[in-house]
Structures are given as C-alpha cells and as structure tokens.
Scaffold this motif. Structure first.
Motif, PDB file in Angstrom:
ATOM      1  N   THR A 118       0.846  -1.182   0.000  1.00  0.00           N
ATOM      2  CA  THR A 118       0.000   0.000   0.000  1.00  0.00           C
ATOM      3  C   THR A 118       0.884   1.234   0.000  1.00  0.00           C
ATOM      4  N   LEU A 119       0.734   2.068  -1.008  1.00  0.00           N
ATOM      5  CA  LEU A 119       1.561   3.269  -1.104  1.00  0.00           C
ATOM      6  C   LEU A 119       0.991   4.429  -0.306  1.00  0.00           C
ATOM      7  N   ILE A 120      -0.329   4.454  -0.159  1.00  0.00           N
ATOM      8  CA  ILE A 120      -0.951   5.521   0.616  1.00  0.00           C
ATOM      9  C   ILE A 120      -2.221   4.961   1.248  1.00  0.00           C
ATOM     10  N   ASP A 121      -2.409   5.277   2.497  1.00  0.00           N
ATOM     11  CA  ASP A 121      -3.645   4.856   3.159  1.00  0.00           C
ATOM     12  C   ASP A 121      -4.764   5.761   2.681  1.00  0.00           C
ATOM     13  N   ASP A 122      -5.758   5.154   2.057  1.00  0.00           N
ATOM     14  CA  ASP A 122      -6.860   5.979   1.562  1.00  0.00           C
ATOM     15  C   ASP A 122      -8.118   5.821   2.406  1.00  0.00           C
ATOM     16  N   PHE A 123      -7.946   5.258   3.604  1.00  0.00           N
ATOM     17  CA  PHE A 123      -9.108   5.030   4.452  1.00  0.00           C
ATOM     18  C   PHE A 123      -8.792   5.528   5.850  1.00  0.00           C
ATOM     19  N   ASP A 124      -9.591   6.423   6.360  1.00  0.00           N
ATOM     20  CA  ASP A 124      -9.411   6.971   7.703  1.00  0.00           C
ATOM     21  C   ASP A 124     -10.169   6.091   8.693  1.00  0.00           C
ATOM     22  N   GLU A 125      -9.410   5.390   9.533  1.00  0.00           N
ATOM     23  CA  GLU A 125     -10.030   4.467  10.494  1.00  0.00           C
ATOM     24  C   GLU A 125     -10.927   5.179  11.500  1.00  0.00           C
ATOM     25  N   ASN A 126     -10.642   6.453  11.810  1.00  0.00           N
ATOM     26  CA  ASN A 126     -11.433   7.188  12.802  1.00  0.00           C
ATOM     27  C   ASN A 126     -12.821   7.561  12.278  1.00  0.00           C
ATOM     28  N   THR A 127     -12.898   7.876  10.993  1.00  0.00           N
ATOM     29  CA  THR A 127     -14.185   8.328  10.451  1.00  0.00           C
ATOM     30  C   THR A 127     -14.819   7.312   9.503  1.00  0.00           C
TER      31      THR A 127
END
Length: 148
Positions: free
Chosen positions: A88-97
C-alpha cells in the motif's frame, strides 16, 4: 516506497549464498557476522526462504544453507513480493471516520497503482544471477585497485 529490512536481509542471504562455490554451505552465524544481523532474525528469514523453495537447509554438525534454485531462475521482483506483506503506497481510508481520504482523487490512486506496477516491472527484469555479476564486478575492480 520503502522495503523492510527483512526483505533487504533476505536479498543479502541470497547474494551471499549465491556467491559460494556450487554445493558449498553457509551458516547463519557466518552470514550474521558478515552483515551484522541478529542470528535469530536471520533464522526467520532463512526459514521463509526455505518455505519458498529458494534455499535449502542441511541439518547436522556440518550443515548450513545453500541455494536450491539456480541464480538465473531466482527473480528479484518475485522474491520481494514474497518477502513483503504490504504494498500500500498511501492509506486511503481513515479508520477514525470510516471514510475514504482520497476517494475524490481516483487519478492519484491510478497514478500510484501505475507507479507500483512500474516498480515491479523493472525489478522483474533482474535475477539473482544479475546481482551476483554486479558483485563479482565490484570485487574484481577492488582486486585491480589493490594491485595498483
């Protein structure tokens, strides 16, 4: 993108064992000393390389490890894919929201996917034999410099 030390060390093990004379064994202790890597950590790497069928281990008093496959059949891109867990090059999912962070930018995601594909396309061009040839050339250059 950054590869883990685990993968770096796996490649070092392959280069080291690949540079040995045919049939010669290396020990984990020997490799540990050469590269200053913990023997425990190396044991885990050697175990995984063995499970992948890339190296073989010989047990016993005079045991050790050696390549199971010919250097020209060990593809560097495949080794890296097998040793790494996540690309994964960039996390595109915000675990908080629970929302996608870069969802509006599909073009960015596509660009990153293409970059990763290019990365592996390039690595797939190389085999362990290629890396060994480079190491041998370096050593021969050092020998020539020492003679001068």
């Amino acid at each position: 993108m950054r590869l883990k030390k685990y993968t770096d060390y796996a490649l070092r093990v392959l280069i080291y064992t690949g540079s040995l004379n045919k049939g010669e064994l290396a020990s984990i202790k020997e490799i540990s000393t050469v590269f200053n890597i913990s023997q425990n950590h190396l044991s885990k790497i050697v175990y995984q390389l063995g499970k992948l069928g890339i190296i073989e281990t010989v047990r016993g008093r005079n045991g050790g490890i050696r390549l199971r496959k010919a250097p020209e059949s060990i593809n560097i891109g495949e080794v890296i894919r097998d040793m790494e867990e996540d690309f994964t090059l960039i996390d595109d999912f915000d675990e908080n929201t629970s929302e996608h962070v870069i969802m509006p930018s599909y073009q960015l995601r596509n660009a990153l996917d293409q970059a990763l594909l290019s990365f592996f396309t390039e690595l797939d061009r190389y085999t362990l034999e290629d890396l060994l040839a480079e190491e041998l050339a370096k050593l021969q250059g050092q020998d020539l410099n020492e003679m001068a």
